[in-house]
Design a protein around this motif. Structure first.
Motif, PDB file in Angstrom:
ATOM      1  N   VAL A  70       0.868  -1.169   0.000  1.00  0.00           N
ATOM      2  CA  VAL A  70       0.000   0.000   0.000  1.00  0.00           C
ATOM      3  C   VAL A  70       0.910   1.226   0.000  1.00  0.00           C
ATOM      4  O   VAL A  70       1.675   1.435   0.946  1.00  0.00           O
ATOM      5  N   GLU A  71       0.850   1.993  -1.066  1.00  0.00           N
ATOM      6  CA  GLU A  71       1.635   3.221  -1.164  1.00  0.00           C
ATOM      7  C   GLU A  71       0.852   4.343  -0.488  1.00  0.00           C
ATOM      8  O   GLU A  71      -0.251   4.680  -0.913  1.00  0.00           O
ATOM      9  N   VAL A  72       1.431   4.912   0.562  1.00  0.00           N
ATOM     10  CA  VAL A  72       0.754   5.936   1.349  1.00  0.00           C
ATOM     11  C   VAL A  72       1.260   7.312   0.906  1.00  0.00           C
ATOM     12  O   VAL A  72       2.458   7.593   0.971  1.00  0.00           O
ATOM     13  N   PHE A  73       0.321   8.158   0.461  1.00  0.00           N
ATOM     14  CA  PHE A  73       0.647   9.494  -0.031  1.00  0.00           C
ATOM     15  C   PHE A  73       0.152  10.550   0.962  1.00  0.00           C
ATOM     16  O   PHE A  73      -0.901  10.385   1.579  1.00  0.00           O
ATOM     17  N   THR A  74       0.878  11.641   1.079  1.00  0.00           N
ATOM     18  CA  THR A  74       0.464  12.736   1.963  1.00  0.00           C
ATOM     19  C   THR A  74      -0.856  13.342   1.516  1.00  0.00           C
ATOM     20  O   THR A  74      -1.724  13.661   2.329  1.00  0.00           O
ATOM     21  N   TYR A  75      -1.025  13.509   0.190  1.00  0.00           N
ATOM     22  CA  TYR A  75      -2.264  14.033  -0.381  1.00  0.00           C
ATOM     23  C   TYR A  75      -2.308  13.653  -1.856  1.00  0.00           C
ATOM     24  O   TYR A  75      -1.299  13.200  -2.431  1.00  0.00           O
ATOM     25  N   ILE A  76      -3.475  13.786  -2.469  1.00  0.00           N
ATOM     26  CA  ILE A  76      -3.616  13.462  -3.892  1.00  0.00           C
ATOM     27  C   ILE A  76      -2.674  14.349  -4.706  1.00  0.00           C
ATOM     28  O   ILE A  76      -2.629  15.563  -4.517  1.00  0.00           O
ATOM     29  N   ILE A 135      -3.861  10.341   2.174  1.00  0.00           N
ATOM     30  CA  ILE A 135      -4.306  10.839   3.476  1.00  0.00           C
ATOM     31  C   ILE A 135      -5.233  12.037   3.308  1.00  0.00           C
ATOM     32  O   ILE A 135      -6.284  12.109   3.951  1.00  0.00           O
ATOM     33  N   ARG A 136      -4.880  12.975   2.436  1.00  0.00           N
ATOM     34  CA  ARG A 136      -5.692  14.181   2.238  1.00  0.00           C
ATOM     35  C   ARG A 136      -6.010  14.383   0.753  1.00  0.00           C
ATOM     36  O   ARG A 136      -5.332  13.846  -0.123  1.00  0.00           O
ATOM     37  N   TYR A 151      -9.387  15.421   4.694  1.00  0.00           N
ATOM     38  CA  TYR A 151      -9.086  13.994   4.675  1.00  0.00           C
ATOM     39  C   TYR A 151      -9.880  13.304   3.570  1.00  0.00           C
ATOM     40  O   TYR A 151     -11.047  13.635   3.326  1.00  0.00           O
ATOM     41  N   THR A 152      -9.273  12.311   2.930  1.00  0.00           N
ATOM     42  CA  THR A 152      -9.980  11.544   1.904  1.00  0.00           C
ATOM     43  C   THR A 152     -10.985  10.593   2.560  1.00  0.00           C
ATOM     44  O   THR A 152     -10.822  10.210   3.729  1.00  0.00           O
ATOM     45  N   PRO A 153     -12.021  10.175   1.828  1.00  0.00           N
ATOM     46  CA  PRO A 153     -12.972   9.204   2.373  1.00  0.00           C
ATOM     47  C   PRO A 153     -12.306   7.905   2.816  1.00  0.00           C
ATOM     48  O   PRO A 153     -12.713   7.306   3.823  1.00  0.00           O
ATOM     49  N   GLU A 154     -11.283   7.465   2.091  1.00  0.00           N
ATOM     50  CA  GLU A 154     -10.589   6.225   2.437  1.00  0.00           C
ATOM     51  C   GLU A 154      -9.873   6.351   3.783  1.00  0.00           C
ATOM     52  O   GLU A 154      -9.896   5.427   4.605  1.00  0.00           O
TER      53      GLU A 154
END
Length: 236
Positions: free
Chosen positions: A181-187, A213-214, A221-224
């Motif tokens: 799972v690649e975790v990004f600070t924001y889109i 995350i955002r 914050y994103t829905p996910e």
């Protein structure tokens, strides 16, 4: 400066004694780990005890935690005792290399020291928590090889470069990446961490997912993220 504590919906994490404080990527990691049906879980490098507490909240598992540093040992012990799951949380104050469990684990997890080659800070405690000095990737892999059940999973939280290094090293121990799972600070932002899942079954095509995350506005914050952290964060 970070607060001396972090209040979750069902537990409190005191963190004044620990060099590494509660952070968003660790919370994402703790919330993502699959502990459904697990009876025994091990947290390698417990720190404040955050990850142990998060998996204890949504499982019935006995959660063991190994921690080498005295201040973190005291902090995690206090946080475990104050939680609703004190009877299922056990802190083992020793190096992983000396820990010899009697039974294997269905889940082993770690947010390990991860900087292989980078500038160190002036804080010895923070260096030890961040850099692979006391705990090397090979130590984690050897332990998992010996003490993970045949169908169990090893979960790691690492920066992208260190995650690639760990994946290569894991194959020598018969452990294979099944999911990232690649975790990004924001889109459209930066990928800061990889959540990796390993098991003993070779995978020809490991699954890769993205978690932001955002939103692109860097605020919302994103829905996910909300769905993942809603059981934990007070204001979600």
């Amino acid at each position: 400066m970070p607060n001396d504590y972090f209040q979750f919906k069902q537990f409190l994490v005191e963190q004044d004694k620990c060099a590494m404080k509660v952070c968003t990527d660790s919370c994402v990691f703790g919330a993502y780990i699959n502990v459904a049906g697990a009876q025994r879980v091990l947290d390698i490098g417990a720190g404040t005890g955050l990850l142990s507490l998060m998996v204890a909240q949504r499982s019935e598992a006995l959660v063991d935690a190994v921690e080498i540093h005295p201040d973190a040992q005291a902090q995690a012990t206090e946080n475990f005792a104050a939680s609703p799951w004190a009877e299922r949380l056990r802190l083992h104050p020793m190096p992983l290399q000396q820990y010899a469990p009697r039974q294997p684990y269905e889940v082993i997890l770690s947010n390990p020291p991860f900087f292989l080659a980078s500038l160190k800070s002036d804080s010895a405690a923070k260096n030890s928590a961040r850099h692979t000095g006391d705990l090397h990737f090979g130590d984690i892999l050897l332990f998992a090889q010996r003490h993970l059940t045949s169908t169990g999973n090893l979960y790691l939280l690492l920066p992208p470069a260190e995650a690639a290094h760990f994946q290569k090293a894991a194959q020598a121990y018969g452990l294979y990446l099944s999911e990232t799972v690649e975790v990004f600070t924001y889109i459209n932002g930066k990928c800061i961490r990889h959540i990796q899942t390993y098991g003993f079954a070779p995978e020809d095509s490991p699954v890769t997912k993205q978690l932001y995350i955002r939103e692109a506005d860097k605020v919302t914050y994103t829905p996910e993220f909300v769905e993942l952290l809603q059981p934990y964060y007070l204001h979600l």
